[in-house]
Design a protein around this motif. Structure first.
Motif, PDB file in Angstrom:
ATOM      1  N   PHE A 274      -3.388  73.441  83.943  1.00  0.00           N
ATOM      2  CA  PHE A 274      -4.428  72.871  83.096  1.00  0.00           C
ATOM      3  C   PHE A 274      -5.048  73.933  82.191  1.00  0.00           C
ATOM      4  CE2 PHE A 274      -8.811  71.368  82.300  1.00  0.00           C
ATOM      5  CZ  PHE A 274      -8.504  70.189  81.655  1.00  0.00           C
ATOM      6  N   VAL A 275      -5.245  75.123  82.714  1.00  0.00           N
ATOM      7  CA  VAL A 275      -5.827  76.218  81.936  1.00  0.00           C
ATOM      8  C   VAL A 275      -4.950  76.524  80.725  1.00  0.00           C
ATOM      9  CG1 VAL A 275      -6.576  78.626  82.020  1.00  0.00           C
ATOM     10  CG2 VAL A 275      -6.850  77.193  84.017  1.00  0.00           C
TER      11      VAL A 275
ATOM     12  N   PHE B 135     -14.602  74.762  72.788  1.00  0.00           N
ATOM     13  CA  PHE B 135     -13.782  73.686  73.346  1.00  0.00           C
ATOM     14  C   PHE B 135     -13.215  74.084  74.708  1.00  0.00           C
ATOM     15  CE2 PHE B 135      -9.544  71.979  74.099  1.00  0.00           C
ATOM     16  CZ  PHE B 135      -9.823  70.623  74.138  1.00  0.00           C
ATOM     17  N   GLU B 136     -12.582  75.252  74.760  1.00  0.00           N
ATOM     18  CA  GLU B 136     -11.937  75.675  76.005  1.00  0.00           C
ATOM     19  C   GLU B 136     -12.964  75.822  77.126  1.00  0.00           C
ATOM     20  OE1 GLU B 136      -8.725  78.983  77.548  1.00  0.00           O
ATOM     21  OE2 GLU B 136      -9.676  79.272  75.610  1.00  0.00           O
TER      22      GLU B 136
ATOM     23  N   PHE C 151      -2.568  63.817  83.909  1.00  0.00           N
ATOM     24  CA  PHE C 151      -2.119  65.154  83.534  1.00  0.00           C
ATOM     25  C   PHE C 151      -1.028  65.624  84.498  1.00  0.00           C
ATOM     26  CE2 PHE C 151      -2.359  69.792  83.627  1.00  0.00           C
ATOM     27  CZ  PHE C 151      -2.138  70.060  82.285  1.00  0.00           C
ATOM     28  N   ALA C 152       0.017  66.201  83.965  1.00  0.00           N
ATOM     29  CA  ALA C 152       1.186  66.627  84.755  1.00  0.00           C
ATOM     30  C   ALA C 152       1.000  68.059  85.266  1.00  0.00           C
ATOM     31  CB  ALA C 152       2.450  66.516  83.914  1.00  0.00           C
ATOM     32  N   HIS C 153       0.205  68.202  86.324  1.00  0.00           N
ATOM     33  CA  HIS C 153      -0.068  69.526  86.888  1.00  0.00           C
ATOM     34  C   HIS C 153       1.188  70.226  87.383  1.00  0.00           C
ATOM     35  CE1 HIS C 153      -4.459  69.348  86.809  1.00  0.00           C
ATOM     36  NE2 HIS C 153      -4.324  68.053  87.084  1.00  0.00           N
TER      37      HIS C 153
ATOM     38  N   HIS D 185     -16.052  71.268  82.641  1.00  0.00           N
ATOM     39  CA  HIS D 185     -16.235  69.857  82.967  1.00  0.00           C
ATOM     40  C   HIS D 185     -15.046  69.181  83.638  1.00  0.00           C
ATOM     41  CE1 HIS D 185     -19.545  70.523  80.162  1.00  0.00           C
ATOM     42  NE2 HIS D 185     -20.125  69.553  80.823  1.00  0.00           N
ATOM     43  N   TYR D 186     -13.842  69.709  83.466  1.00  0.00           N
ATOM     44  CA  TYR D 186     -12.682  68.973  83.946  1.00  0.00           C
ATOM     45  C   TYR D 186     -11.776  69.716  84.914  1.00  0.00           C
ATOM     46  CZ  TYR D 186     -14.074  65.731  80.349  1.00  0.00           C
ATOM     47  OH  TYR D 186     -14.800  64.863  79.594  1.00  0.00           O
ATOM     48  N   SER D 187     -11.979  70.987  85.099  1.00  0.00           N
ATOM     49  CA  SER D 187     -11.120  71.671  86.059  1.00  0.00           C
ATOM     50  C   SER D 187     -11.843  71.726  87.398  1.00  0.00           C
ATOM     51  CB  SER D 187     -10.735  73.074  85.585  1.00  0.00           C
ATOM     52  OG  SER D 187     -11.848  73.924  85.571  1.00  0.00           O
ATOM     53  N   GLY D 188     -11.081  71.528  88.435  1.00  0.00           N
ATOM     54  CA  GLY D 188     -11.694  71.501  89.765  1.00  0.00           C
ATOM     55  C   GLY D 188     -11.711  72.850  90.343  1.00  0.00           C
TER      56      GLY D 188
END
Length: 72
Positions: free
Chosen positions: A34-35, A62-63, A27-29, A69-72
């Motif tokens: 990401f949000v 979904f959001e 993913f291109a942060h 689960h995937y954002s730190g």
């Protein structure tokens, strides 16, 4: 998308997600938060769910799931 039965729609959605991932698949942060990406994907999935089933609620959660689960 496959679990929701929307896999055949991926080819139409994939170009709209272009630029969110680098060539190595990460993913291109540095290009997109990401949000914001997750919010955009949820909107795309709602559009597809509306077209397929006439029901945007089919992709509710979904959001929230992605961010938990995937954002730190």
């Amino acid at each position: 998308m496959g679990q929701l039965g929307l896999g055949r729609q991926f080819g139409r959605l994939a170009p709209r997600l272009d630029g969110a991932f680098r060539a190595d698949g990460v993913f291109a942060h540095d290009r997109l938060r990401f949000v914001d990406f997750v919010d955009d994907v949820e909107e795309l999935l709602e559009d597809v769910a509306w077209q397929e089933w006439g029901n945007k609620k089919a992709v509710d959660g979904f959001e929230e799931y992605m961010l938990q689960h995937y954002s730190g």
